[in-house]
Design a protein around this motif. Sequence first.
Motif, PDB file in Angstrom:
ATOM      1  N   LEU A 183     -78.372  21.116  17.356  1.00  0.00           N
ATOM      2  CA  LEU A 183     -77.446  21.970  18.099  1.00  0.00           C
ATOM      3  C   LEU A 183     -77.667  21.885  19.615  1.00  0.00           C
ATOM      4  O   LEU A 183     -77.309  22.803  20.356  1.00  0.00           O
ATOM      5  N   GLU A 184     -78.240  20.774  20.073  1.00  0.00           N
ATOM      6  CA  GLU A 184     -78.454  20.592  21.515  1.00  0.00           C
ATOM      7  C   GLU A 184     -77.148  20.703  22.286  1.00  0.00           C
ATOM      8  O   GLU A 184     -77.099  21.269  23.378  1.00  0.00           O
ATOM      9  N   TRP A 185     -76.083  20.144  21.709  1.00  0.00           N
ATOM     10  CA  TRP A 185     -74.772  20.163  22.364  1.00  0.00           C
ATOM     11  C   TRP A 185     -74.297  21.593  22.599  1.00  0.00           C
ATOM     12  O   TRP A 185     -73.727  21.907  23.639  1.00  0.00           O
ATOM     13  N   LEU A 186     -74.556  22.476  21.617  1.00  0.00           N
ATOM     14  CA  LEU A 186     -74.141  23.878  21.739  1.00  0.00           C
ATOM     15  C   LEU A 186     -75.003  24.605  22.769  1.00  0.00           C
ATOM     16  O   LEU A 186     -74.494  25.407  23.568  1.00  0.00           O
ATOM     17  N   TYR A 187     -76.304  24.319  22.772  1.00  0.00           N
ATOM     18  CA  TYR A 187     -77.220  24.922  23.746  1.00  0.00           C
ATOM     19  C   TYR A 187     -76.773  24.589  25.169  1.00  0.00           C
ATOM     20  O   TYR A 187     -76.716  25.467  26.044  1.00  0.00           O
ATOM     21  N   ARG A 188     -76.433  23.300  25.374  1.00  0.00           N
ATOM     22  CA  ARG A 188     -75.996  22.886  26.710  1.00  0.00           C
ATOM     23  C   ARG A 188     -74.719  23.609  27.116  1.00  0.00           C
ATOM     24  O   ARG A 188     -74.555  24.009  28.271  1.00  0.00           O
ATOM     25  N   ALA A 189     -73.814  23.772  26.170  1.00  0.00           N
ATOM     26  CA  ALA A 189     -72.538  24.436  26.463  1.00  0.00           C
ATOM     27  C   ALA A 189     -72.741  25.917  26.790  1.00  0.00           C
ATOM     28  O   ALA A 189     -72.086  26.459  27.674  1.00  0.00           O
ATOM     29  N   VAL A 190     -73.669  26.560  26.079  1.00  0.00           N
ATOM     30  CA  VAL A 190     -73.971  27.971  26.348  1.00  0.00           C
ATOM     31  C   VAL A 190     -74.583  28.121  27.743  1.00  0.00           C
ATOM     32  O   VAL A 190     -74.248  29.040  28.502  1.00  0.00           O
ATOM     33  N   LYS A 191     -75.486  27.197  28.086  1.00  0.00           N
ATOM     34  CA  LYS A 191     -76.155  27.238  29.392  1.00  0.00           C
ATOM     35  C   LYS A 191     -75.220  26.822  30.527  1.00  0.00           C
ATOM     36  O   LYS A 191     -75.356  27.277  31.662  1.00  0.00           O
ATOM     37  N   GLU A 192     -74.285  25.914  30.204  1.00  0.00           N
ATOM     38  CA  GLU A 192     -73.339  25.422  31.213  1.00  0.00           C
ATOM     39  C   GLU A 192     -71.923  25.585  30.655  1.00  0.00           C
ATOM     40  O   GLU A 192     -71.377  24.644  30.069  1.00  0.00           O
ATOM     41  N   PRO A 193     -71.315  26.774  30.802  1.00  0.00           N
ATOM     42  CA  PRO A 193     -69.987  27.021  30.226  1.00  0.00           C
ATOM     43  C   PRO A 193     -68.928  26.007  30.659  1.00  0.00           C
ATOM     44  O   PRO A 193     -67.952  25.787  29.939  1.00  0.00           O
ATOM     45  N   SER A 194     -69.129  25.352  31.796  1.00  0.00           N
ATOM     46  CA  SER A 194     -68.167  24.346  32.263  1.00  0.00           C
ATOM     47  C   SER A 194     -68.068  23.171  31.291  1.00  0.00           C
ATOM     48  O   SER A 194     -67.103  22.402  31.316  1.00  0.00           O
ATOM     49  N   ARG A 195     -69.074  23.021  30.413  1.00  0.00           N
ATOM     50  CA  ARG A 195     -69.083  21.925  29.450  1.00  0.00           C
ATOM     51  C   ARG A 195     -68.212  22.195  28.218  1.00  0.00           C
ATOM     52  O   ARG A 195     -67.975  21.288  27.426  1.00  0.00           O
ATOM     53  N   PHE A 196     -67.747  23.437  28.053  1.00  0.00           N
ATOM     54  CA  PHE A 196     -66.988  23.770  26.844  1.00  0.00           C
ATOM     55  C   PHE A 196     -65.738  22.891  26.701  1.00  0.00           C
ATOM     56  O   PHE A 196     -65.375  22.502  25.592  1.00  0.00           O
ATOM     57  N   GLY A 197     -65.110  22.592  27.817  1.00  0.00           N
ATOM     58  CA  GLY A 197     -63.930  21.725  27.774  1.00  0.00           C
ATOM     59  C   GLY A 197     -64.242  20.355  27.195  1.00  0.00           C
ATOM     60  O   GLY A 197     -63.437  19.784  26.435  1.00  0.00           O
ATOM     61  N   ARG A 198     -65.427  19.844  27.515  1.00  0.00           N
ATOM     62  CA  ARG A 198     -65.833  18.527  27.012  1.00  0.00           C
ATOM     63  C   ARG A 198     -66.062  18.541  25.509  1.00  0.00           C
ATOM     64  O   ARG A 198     -65.954  17.509  24.850  1.00  0.00           O
ATOM     65  N   LEU A 199     -66.382  19.728  24.955  1.00  0.00           N
ATOM     66  CA  LEU A 199     -66.635  19.816  23.514  1.00  0.00           C
ATOM     67  C   LEU A 199     -65.365  19.593  22.694  1.00  0.00           C
ATOM     68  O   LEU A 199     -65.444  19.291  21.499  1.00  0.00           O
ATOM     69  N   MET A 200     -64.204  19.709  23.344  1.00  0.00           N
ATOM     70  CA  MET A 200     -62.945  19.520  22.618  1.00  0.00           C
ATOM     71  C   MET A 200     -62.792  18.101  22.091  1.00  0.00           C
ATOM     72  O   MET A 200     -61.993  17.844  21.196  1.00  0.00           O
ATOM     73  N   VAL A 201     -63.577  17.189  22.645  1.00  0.00           N
ATOM     74  CA  VAL A 201     -63.512  15.804  22.159  1.00  0.00           C
ATOM     75  C   VAL A 201     -64.092  15.682  20.751  1.00  0.00           C
ATOM     76  O   VAL A 201     -63.723  14.774  19.999  1.00  0.00           O
ATOM     77  N   LEU A 202     -64.989  16.604  20.373  1.00  0.00           N
ATOM     78  CA  LEU A 202     -65.664  16.500  19.069  1.00  0.00           C
ATOM     79  C   LEU A 202     -64.703  16.589  17.884  1.00  0.00           C
ATOM     80  O   LEU A 202     -64.739  15.723  17.002  1.00  0.00           O
ATOM     81  N   PRO A 203     -63.840  17.622  17.811  1.00  0.00           N
ATOM     82  CA  PRO A 203     -62.895  17.636  16.692  1.00  0.00           C
ATOM     83  C   PRO A 203     -61.960  16.426  16.689  1.00  0.00           C
ATOM     84  O   PRO A 203     -61.627  15.895  15.625  1.00  0.00           O
ATOM     85  N   GLN A 204     -61.549  15.968  17.875  1.00  0.00           N
ATOM     86  CA  GLN A 204     -60.696  14.771  17.964  1.00  0.00           C
ATOM     87  C   GLN A 204     -61.420  13.548  17.399  1.00  0.00           C
ATOM     88  O   GLN A 204     -60.832  12.747  16.662  1.00  0.00           O
ATOM     89  N   TYR A 205     -62.687  13.442  17.750  1.00  0.00           N
ATOM     90  CA  TYR A 205     -63.515  12.327  17.267  1.00  0.00           C
ATOM     91  C   TYR A 205     -63.650  12.375  15.743  1.00  0.00           C
ATOM     92  O   TYR A 205     -63.452  11.363  15.054  1.00  0.00           O
ATOM     93  N   LEU A 206     -63.978  13.556  15.195  1.00  0.00           N
ATOM     94  CA  LEU A 206     -64.168  13.678  13.745  1.00  0.00           C
ATOM     95  C   LEU A 206     -62.877  13.394  12.983  1.00  0.00           C
ATOM     96  O   LEU A 206     -62.897  12.735  11.935  1.00  0.00           O
ATOM     97  N   LEU A 207     -61.743  13.832  13.517  1.00  0.00           N
ATOM     98  CA  LEU A 207     -60.453  13.529  12.890  1.00  0.00           C
ATOM     99  C   LEU A 207     -60.172  12.028  12.902  1.00  0.00           C
ATOM    100  O   LEU A 207     -59.671  11.475  11.918  1.00  0.00           O
ATOM    101  N   ALA A 208     -60.522  11.384  14.001  1.00  0.00           N
ATOM    102  CA  ALA A 208     -60.326   9.927  14.104  1.00  0.00           C
ATOM    103  C   ALA A 208     -61.206   9.183  13.102  1.00  0.00           C
ATOM    104  O   ALA A 208     -60.782   8.196  12.491  1.00  0.00           O
ATOM    105  N   VAL A 209     -62.446   9.665  12.925  1.00  0.00           N
ATOM    106  CA  VAL A 209     -63.365   9.046  11.961  1.00  0.00           C
ATOM    107  C   VAL A 209     -62.842   9.225  10.536  1.00  0.00           C
ATOM    108  O   VAL A 209     -62.855   8.280   9.723  1.00  0.00           O
TER     109      VAL A 209
END
Length: 242
Positions: free
Chosen positions: A208-234
């Motif tokens: 859950l490092e990705w979530l920890y980073r997002a909690v510590k740096e809320p500006s990163r939340f937008g970048r997390l939107m790539v994850l569902p797109q990636y999983l759908l593509a896979v």
Amino acid sequence: MKANTVSILGVSFTKTTLHNFTTKLHKDINEHRNEFVVTANPEIVMYAKKHPQYLETIRSADAIVADGIGIIIGAKILGTPLPQRVTGYDIFTELLAWGHQNHKSAYFIGAKPEVSQKLKQVLREKYPNLRVAGVQDGYFDDEQPIVADIQNTSPDMVFVATGYPKQETFIAKYRHVTNAVWIGLGGSFDVLTGTVKRAPKLWQQLHLEWLYRAVKEPSRFGRLMVLPQYLLAVIHERQQHK
């Protein structure tokens, strides 16, 4: 697709563990081989999917390792599991320790000027036997003086932490100037200097490092939107291969 690799959305990941991979890099360095290593997460894979030139750049690498739990999950979804997550930061710190023990040399490019200054201090304190061939922050317009310095100093390792796609593009363009292990490392200098805190061990173990980073740096939340797109593509890729 290269031998002993797993393909995810057109990107071939090396099937390896941290121990096996760094052991191979030690051998490559001792034998003065020229190696280009990409540490890729889902963001990089999705960027490569949309930018064919960048995809060709990372395909020219000698190894692409799974830096990101999303890559491990993607490989499982495709039925071609990878043995372990191999993060750029773990490769980086292992090579620094090994370089210190074996009196190797390294060149560092990336991060903000103040982080570069901190990096010099940390390297002196933690890895005094490592020969620092050069430290250059990531805010430069002219690449040529840096390239000339790398050529003149002939380091064993070149660590480029300017973020994708810049770091991989730089390496692919200039790796020919000296035989070394060239590796793109994203924000690793920030973590080593304590500028950015790495997730506690428990968060790492829970992937859950990705979530920890997002909690510590809320500006990163937008970048997390790539994850569902990636999983759908896979998942789409898996269905196509059925």
